[in-house]
Design an enzyme around this catalytic site. Sequence first.
Site, PDB file in Angstrom:
ATOM      1  N   ASP A  25      25.132  25.700  54.551  1.00  0.00           N
ATOM      2  CA  ASP A  25      25.575  24.918  53.389  1.00  0.00           C
ATOM      3  C   ASP A  25      24.615  23.785  53.065  1.00  0.00           C
ATOM      4  OD1 ASP A  25      27.906  26.511  53.541  1.00  0.00           O
ATOM      5  OD2 ASP A  25      28.886  25.075  54.864  1.00  0.00           O
ATOM      6  N   GLU A 216      32.566  29.269  44.955  1.00  0.00           N
ATOM      7  CA  GLU A 216      32.570  28.021  45.716  1.00  0.00           C
ATOM      8  C   GLU A 216      31.154  27.432  45.702  1.00  0.00           C
ATOM      9  OE1 GLU A 216      33.546  28.820  49.818  1.00  0.00           O
ATOM     10  OE2 GLU A 216      31.992  30.353  50.023  1.00  0.00           O
TER      11      GLU A 216
END
Length: 475
Positions: A25, A216
């Site tokens: 991420d 997302e």
Amino acid sequence: MNEAADGRRKQAVNPYLPSWEYIPDGEPYVFDGRVYVYGSHDYYNGHVFCLGDYVCWSAPVEDLGDWRYEGVIYPKTEDPLNKDGKMCLYAPDVTVGPDGRYYLYYVLDHVSVVSVAVCDSPAGQYKFYGYVHYEDGTRLGDREGDEPQFDPGVLTEGERTYLYTGFCGRGDKSRTGAMAAVLGRDMLTVIEDPVRVAPGCEYSEGSGFEGHEFFEASSMRKIGDTYYFIYSSVVMHELCYAVSKDPCKGFTYGGVIVSNCDLNLEEGKPATLPMAYGANNHGSIVEIGGRWYIFYHRHTNGSWYSRQGCAEEIHILPDGSIPQVEITSCGLNGGPLSDKGEYPSYIACHLFTDKPSVYVGGDEFPKIMQDGRDGDEEPGYIANMQDSATAGFKYFSCENVTGIRIKVRGYADGVFEVKTKWNGEALAAIPVQYTNVWEEYSVKVRIPDGIQAVYLTYRGGGTASLLSFELLHEG
């Protein structure tokens, strides 16, 4: 190992952090001549996502192979809602506020509000600061009609900070897409209510996002007068982008920047053929030394829960578009790797068998793993290489390569074929035998001069593990 040809700068490889570190991420930023990457923190062999505290790594902009561990910048127990540490810290983002301080935005895994921490330096000890809230004190995410908060991305311009959040799974009509809210100078108070900037799959008809709807991983960057919204789509393995001249409206779908299994990319292969085991994806773009890069992550250990950061150079065309890039072993290196030195097998960018699979998992598939437990600084390697398992490494600058040496262990009885294309002819075969320790095997092979890939395909019985390889030269 693998110093650059000039002997001064370290070569950069993928993953760019040590093989025993699992930081997915990634949100990359350049502060004061260094690249800082902020991400969540997986464990090796973890049972869920994001089990660790937030840590930070950085590298000088002139040497993207020289990463430094900055330590734990924010423990999970720092949040007042998580004093017992039972909740995980999901993907964060960082921005510099109008006061010059660094603000860390994140969401815990069991609550739907955005937490904020603050620090005076990019990688110091962040301290809890507060929760994003409306002017009446109600936390964003708690008000009736708010969509659940997830994966915050932030961009600050002047005294306004744009906060992007959202998660949209298939079949859930309660979540409409990626939402943008505007925060005031205090970095906490919502001064403009959330609006939708990109649709989820339940609300995408006629939007231009069909097939690549928001899932997302919200992230925002501004290039010139254009806002680039980076996100993970409903197929999960790809990072896409949308563009607008306004940070809160008018976004149009741009395309795919990277897929962590190289799907839908024709680089000497069918576009529909996956070349690695993908799954969810999250990252963003950054300019370093005049070049642009996309940071993303890959999956290891045959699992969704042990992810590692990778990066690739991208090219922003004059019309502002970003063509999809291939995944490589040399992402931040600024060019192909040297043909000198021993390379660890965990830098394989392609990993597959004769049975295609877009997503990670399965006992019959090879996997990148390590010995020991999380935190043990053990080198990564490729395990579970059964018949037809192929590891691909791209790219090398080859000159007068006349052989190759590999290190293998495992109960295997077969050969490793040496190729320069994923489906190319075998230029040589290296016989390997049953062994429970790492053994070296070598063979003479002529690799053509120029920029080349190296593919190693196991053929035979049993299961092999591959630790490393080295291209050899006469003399």
